[in-house]
Design a protein around this motif. Structure first.
Motif, short mmCIF file in Angstrom:
data_model
loop_
_atom_site.label_atom_id
_atom_site.label_comp_id
_atom_site.label_asym_id
_atom_site.label_seq_id
_atom_site.Cartn_x
_atom_site.Cartn_y
_atom_site.Cartn_z
N ALA A 1 -4.77 -14.78 8.06
CA ALA A 1 -4.49 -16.12 8.17
C ALA A 1 -4.22 -16.90 7.07
CB ALA A 1 -5.91 -16.67 8.93
N ALA A 2 -4.74 -16.36 5.79
CA ALA A 2 -4.44 -16.86 4.42
C ALA A 2 -3.18 -16.40 4.02
CB ALA A 2 -5.61 -16.52 3.52
N GLY A 3 -2.74 -15.35 4.53
CA GLY A 3 -1.34 -14.95 4.16
C GLY A 3 -1.35 -14.07 2.79
N ARG A 4 -2.49 -13.55 2.55
CA ARG A 4 -2.58 -12.69 1.23
C ARG A 4 -3.13 -11.24 1.31
NH1 ARG A 4 -0.82 -15.95 -2.44
NH2 ARG A 4 -1.16 -18.13 -2.69
N ILE A 5 -2.78 -10.60 0.32
CA ILE A 5 -3.70 -9.18 0.25
C ILE A 5 -4.85 -9.36 -0.22
CG2 ILE A 5 -3.46 -6.79 -0.79
CD1 ILE A 5 -0.43 -6.99 -0.94
N THR A 6 -5.90 -8.70 0.42
CA THR A 6 -7.44 -9.08 -0.06
C THR A 6 -7.62 -7.46 -1.03
OG1 THR A 6 -8.06 -7.99 2.11
CG2 THR A 6 -8.32 -10.19 1.69
N GLY A 7 -6.95 -6.46 -0.75
CA GLY A 7 -6.99 -5.27 -1.72
C GLY A 7 -6.51 -3.79 -0.64
N PHE A 8 -6.75 -2.81 -1.44
CA PHE A 8 -6.45 -1.55 -0.77
C PHE A 8 -7.41 -0.78 -0.61
CE2 PHE A 8 -3.24 -3.53 -3.71
CZ PHE A 8 -1.92 -3.73 -2.88
N THR A 9 -7.51 0.12 0.48
CA THR A 9 -8.45 1.10 0.33
C THR A 9 -7.40 2.38 -0.24
OG1 THR A 9 -7.07 1.90 2.45
CG2 THR A 9 -9.16 0.73 2.49
N LEU A 10 -8.07 3.54 -0.91
CA LEU A 10 -7.53 4.62 -1.79
C LEU A 10 -7.84 5.98 -1.29
CD1 LEU A 10 -8.95 2.95 -5.24
CD2 LEU A 10 -6.42 2.45 -4.20
N SER A 11 -7.09 6.74 -1.88
CA SER A 11 -7.03 8.35 -1.68
C SER A 11 -6.95 8.67 -3.06
CB SER A 11 -6.19 8.77 -0.62
OG SER A 11 -5.05 8.55 -0.98
N GLY A 12 -7.41 9.98 -3.15
CA GLY A 12 -7.15 10.60 -4.56
C GLY A 12 -5.76 11.05 -4.68
N ARG A 13 -5.42 11.29 -5.89
CA ARG A 13 -3.96 11.98 -6.15
C ARG A 13 -3.96 13.23 -5.89
NH1 ARG A 13 -0.22 9.43 -7.17
NH2 ARG A 13 0.40 10.40 -8.94
N GLY A 14 -2.67 13.69 -5.28
CA GLY A 14 -2.35 14.80 -4.70
C GLY A 14 -2.29 15.16 -3.50
N LEU A 15 -1.79 16.09 -2.95
CA LEU A 15 -1.45 16.44 -1.54
C LEU A 15 -2.67 16.66 -0.57
CD1 LEU A 15 0.60 16.88 0.58
CD2 LEU A 15 0.81 19.33 0.17
N LEU A 16 -3.70 17.21 -0.97
CA LEU A 16 -5.02 17.58 -0.54
C LEU A 16 -6.03 16.82 -0.86
CD1 LEU A 16 -4.47 21.64 -0.75
CD2 LEU A 16 -3.94 20.05 1.10
N ARG B 1 15.52 -4.71 15.11
CA ARG B 1 14.61 -5.09 14.21
C ARG B 1 14.87 -6.05 13.03
NH1 ARG B 1 12.79 -1.63 17.18
NH2 ARG B 1 11.52 0.42 16.95
N VAL B 2 14.17 -7.02 12.94
CA VAL B 2 14.71 -8.07 12.07
C VAL B 2 13.33 -8.49 11.14
CG1 VAL B 2 16.55 -8.96 13.66
CG2 VAL B 2 14.34 -9.73 13.72
N TYR B 3 13.75 -9.45 10.18
CA TYR B 3 12.72 -9.81 9.39
C TYR B 3 12.47 -11.51 9.38
CZ TYR B 3 12.75 -5.41 6.80
OH TYR B 3 12.72 -4.07 6.40
N VAL B 4 11.21 -11.98 9.74
CA VAL B 4 11.28 -13.36 9.99
C VAL B 4 10.19 -13.91 9.05
CG1 VAL B 4 9.41 -12.75 11.81
CG2 VAL B 4 10.62 -14.86 11.86
N PRO B 5 10.30 -15.04 8.38
CA PRO B 5 9.38 -15.76 7.53
C PRO B 5 7.98 -15.86 8.16
CG PRO B 5 11.50 -16.76 7.58
CD PRO B 5 11.53 -15.83 8.86
N ARG B 6 6.91 -16.17 7.40
CA ARG B 6 5.68 -16.13 7.82
C ARG B 6 5.53 -17.57 8.16
NH1 ARG B 6 1.85 -17.89 4.63
NH2 ARG B 6 -0.35 -18.14 5.12
N GLY B 7 5.59 -18.61 7.32
CA GLY B 7 5.49 -19.70 7.67
C GLY B 7 3.85 -20.32 7.11
N GLU B 8 3.65 -21.39 7.27
CA GLU B 8 2.48 -21.92 6.61
C GLU B 8 1.61 -22.28 7.66
OE1 GLU B 8 1.59 -21.58 3.55
OE2 GLU B 8 3.47 -20.87 3.21
N THR B 9 1.95 -22.43 8.89
CA THR B 9 1.07 -22.70 10.08
C THR B 9 0.90 -21.59 10.83
OG1 THR B 9 2.81 -23.07 11.65
CG2 THR B 9 2.03 -25.12 10.27
N LEU B 10 0.70 -20.22 10.23
CA LEU B 10 0.23 -19.20 10.84
C LEU B 10 -1.07 -19.07 11.35
CD1 LEU B 10 1.06 -15.98 11.08
CD2 LEU B 10 -0.27 -15.84 8.81
N ALA B 11 -1.24 -18.61 12.53
CA ALA B 11 -2.41 -18.38 13.38
C ALA B 11 -2.46 -16.81 13.80
CB ALA B 11 -2.40 -19.20 14.54
N VAL B 12 -3.46 -16.02 13.75
CA VAL B 12 -3.54 -14.76 14.09
C VAL B 12 -4.76 -14.54 14.92
CG1 VAL B 12 -4.06 -12.64 13.31
CG2 VAL B 12 -2.41 -13.96 11.97
#
Length: 194
Positions: free
Chosen positions: A34-49, A145-156
């Motif tokens: 709704a605010a149109g922003r990343i709040t963060g990331f979940t993480l994993s360790g470095r490496g394949l396993l 498949r196309v890209y479309v702008p978000r707009g400021e009146t976004l509702a989710v």
């Protein structure tokens, strides 16, 4: 405008300190749709396993987001995962596979990915969608498949994403072309509250 990136392309990017130490890699992107922003990331360790980490990365701790890494000042920037994931807005931010509707009620497609701005903003600027025939009438392709702008009146909601009807005039087929289309869309909406 900073470089635009698909949220799915952020998966597995290394999280690197300004001192050059790789401390984790991105597992998932969490955002407030709704605010149109990343709040963060979940993480994993470095490496394949390596499995998921108990720590996550809140957006305010990000020094910069780029196509090759997420930069942080130091490893002390990581926080307990519930700080990022359990937030109410993160729970409501599920938009992948949601129907995309215009504010005039037309269904224009289904969300495939979220397009974010790199650098320090973490702003969601648009979406990659599987377009409905009505949106891309001139196309002969069955699946478009196309890209479309978000707009400021976004509702989710959990099942639908609502964008301004005029955003459908700024559709682009690829990410490089979308940069110009987002700029034109934003210029046309200057003075609109954000």
């Amino acid at each position: 405008m900073n470089q635009l990136m698909a949220a799915r392309s952020l998966t597995t990017l290394p999280v690197v300190t300004l001192g050059g130490d790789a401390v984790a890699q991105i597992k998932d992107t969490v955002f407030d749709a709704a605010a149109g922003r990343i709040t963060g990331f979940t993480l994993s360790g470095r490496g394949l396993l390596s499995g998921p980490l108990r720590q996550s990365l809140p957006w305010p701790a990000v020094h910069a987001l780029g196509p090759y890494a997420v930069m942080i000042v130091d490893a002390g920037a990581l926080a307990d995962t519930p700080v990022v994931v359990a937030r109410r807005e993160a729970q409501q931010g599920r938009v992948l596979h949601a129907k995309v509707l215009t504010d005039e009620g037309a269904e224009v497609g289904t969300v495939l990915d979220v397009v974010v701005e790199g650098g320090t903003s973490g702003r969601v600027v648009g979406f990659r969608i599987a377009a409905a025939k009505e949106l891309v009438r001139a196309s002969r392709r069955r699946r478009h498949r196309v890209y479309v702008p978000r707009g400021e009146t976004l509702a989710v909601s959990g099942r639908a994403l609502v964008i301004p009807a005029d955003a459908t005039r700024y559709v682009a087929d690829d990410l490089p072309a979308f940069v110009a289309r987002v700029g034109a869309f934003q210029e046309g909406h200057e003075g609109t509250p954000s």
